[in-house]
Design an enzyme around this catalytic site. Structure first.
Site, short mmCIF file in Angstrom:
data_model
loop_
_atom_site.label_atom_id
_atom_site.label_comp_id
_atom_site.label_asym_id
_atom_site.label_seq_id
_atom_site.Cartn_x
_atom_site.Cartn_y
_atom_site.Cartn_z
N ARG A 6 -3.43 -0.53 5.29
CA ARG A 6 -3.84 -1.66 4.57
C ARG A 6 -3.19 -2.88 4.54
NH1 ARG A 6 -5.28 1.90 -0.53
NH2 ARG A 6 -3.31 3.01 0.44
N ASP A 66 -8.13 3.87 0.85
CA ASP A 66 -7.35 4.03 2.13
C ASP A 66 -8.00 4.48 3.00
OD1 ASP A 66 -5.44 5.09 3.64
OD2 ASP A 66 -4.19 6.39 1.99
N CYS A 99 1.02 -1.24 -0.11
CA CYS A 99 0.03 -0.15 -0.07
C CYS A 99 0.85 1.31 0.14
CB CYS A 99 -0.99 -0.03 1.14
SG CYS A 99 -0.34 -0.02 2.60
P1 4NP Z 1 -1.78 2.94 3.97
O1 4NP Z 1 -2.54 4.49 4.62
O2 4NP Z 1 -1.33 3.00 2.42
O3 4NP Z 1 -2.99 1.87 4.03
O4 4NP Z 1 -0.75 2.51 5.21
C1 4NP Z 1 -1.81 5.50 4.51
C2 4NP Z 1 -1.05 5.85 5.67
C3 4NP Z 1 -0.40 6.87 5.75
C4 4NP Z 1 0.07 7.73 4.68
C5 4NP Z 1 -0.96 7.35 3.65
C6 4NP Z 1 -1.53 6.18 3.35
N1 4NP Z 1 0.79 8.95 4.82
O5 4NP Z 1 0.68 9.46 3.70
O6 4NP Z 1 1.26 9.18 6.11
#
Ligand code: 4NP
Length: 151
Positions: free
Chosen positions: A9, A119, A3
């Site tokens: 995720r 997300d 992810c």
């Molecule tokens: P993930 O969610 O891709 O599902 O881990 C996110 C968590 C943090 C960030 C972006 C997506 N971020 O840019 O900090």
């Protein structure tokens, strides 16, 4: 499992699939990573830890890390959560064979649908619950595919 941040995720996808691999006595390994350096070294988001814990899975020992092209050599499949992840992984391919390993995780249930696992980072508990539900269904199917040796 790939992810963006590797704190919401993909750690859930890794945790759920690891548990199912263990429960089914399968010989398979799964890891996760992301593309955003901001959270490298961090534990999963506390809301991800919470939804996992509600479902009796402990993901607290995971630490966020970045995607490396060498993963194409180690893994049979590279599952991404959304279009953005797909583009980022695809930008690192070294061969057609590498690209053939990359797919949207929800395509295991609905081939070529490219349905995203949205997300949940800027959402709330309901978004994490939906993330869980989607990844739980997809990982059930991945277990079936591993059993049939047709991943
Ligand atoms: P993930 O969610 O891709 O599902 O881990 C996110 C968590 C943090 C960030 C972006 C997506 N971020 O840019 O900090």
């Amino acid at each position: 499992m790939v992810c963006l941040g590797n704190i919401c995720r993909s750690p859930l996808a890794e945790g759920i699939l690891k548990e199912k691999i263990k429960n089914n006595n399968l010989d398979a390994m799964v890891e996760s990573c992301g593309f955003e350096a901001f959270h490298v070294g961090d534990q999963p988001d506390k809301r991800a830890i919470e939804i996992a814990s509600l479902n009796k899975i402990d993901i607290r020992n995971q630490r966020a890390r970045l995607f490396k092209p060498s993963f194409f050599d180690f893994y049979d499949k590279i599952y991404v959560m959304d279009e953005n992840n797909y583009k980022m992984v695809s930008s690192k391919i070294r061969s057609k064979e590498d690209l053939g390993k990359v797919d949207f995780i929800m395509n295991v249930l609905d081939s070529k649908s490219n349905t995203p696992v949205a997300d949940p980072y800027f959402g709330g508990k309901e978004n994490f619950r939906q993330t869980w539900e989607m990844l739980d269904r997809a990982t059930d199917k991945i277990i079936d595919l591993i059993k049939k040796d047709s991943l």
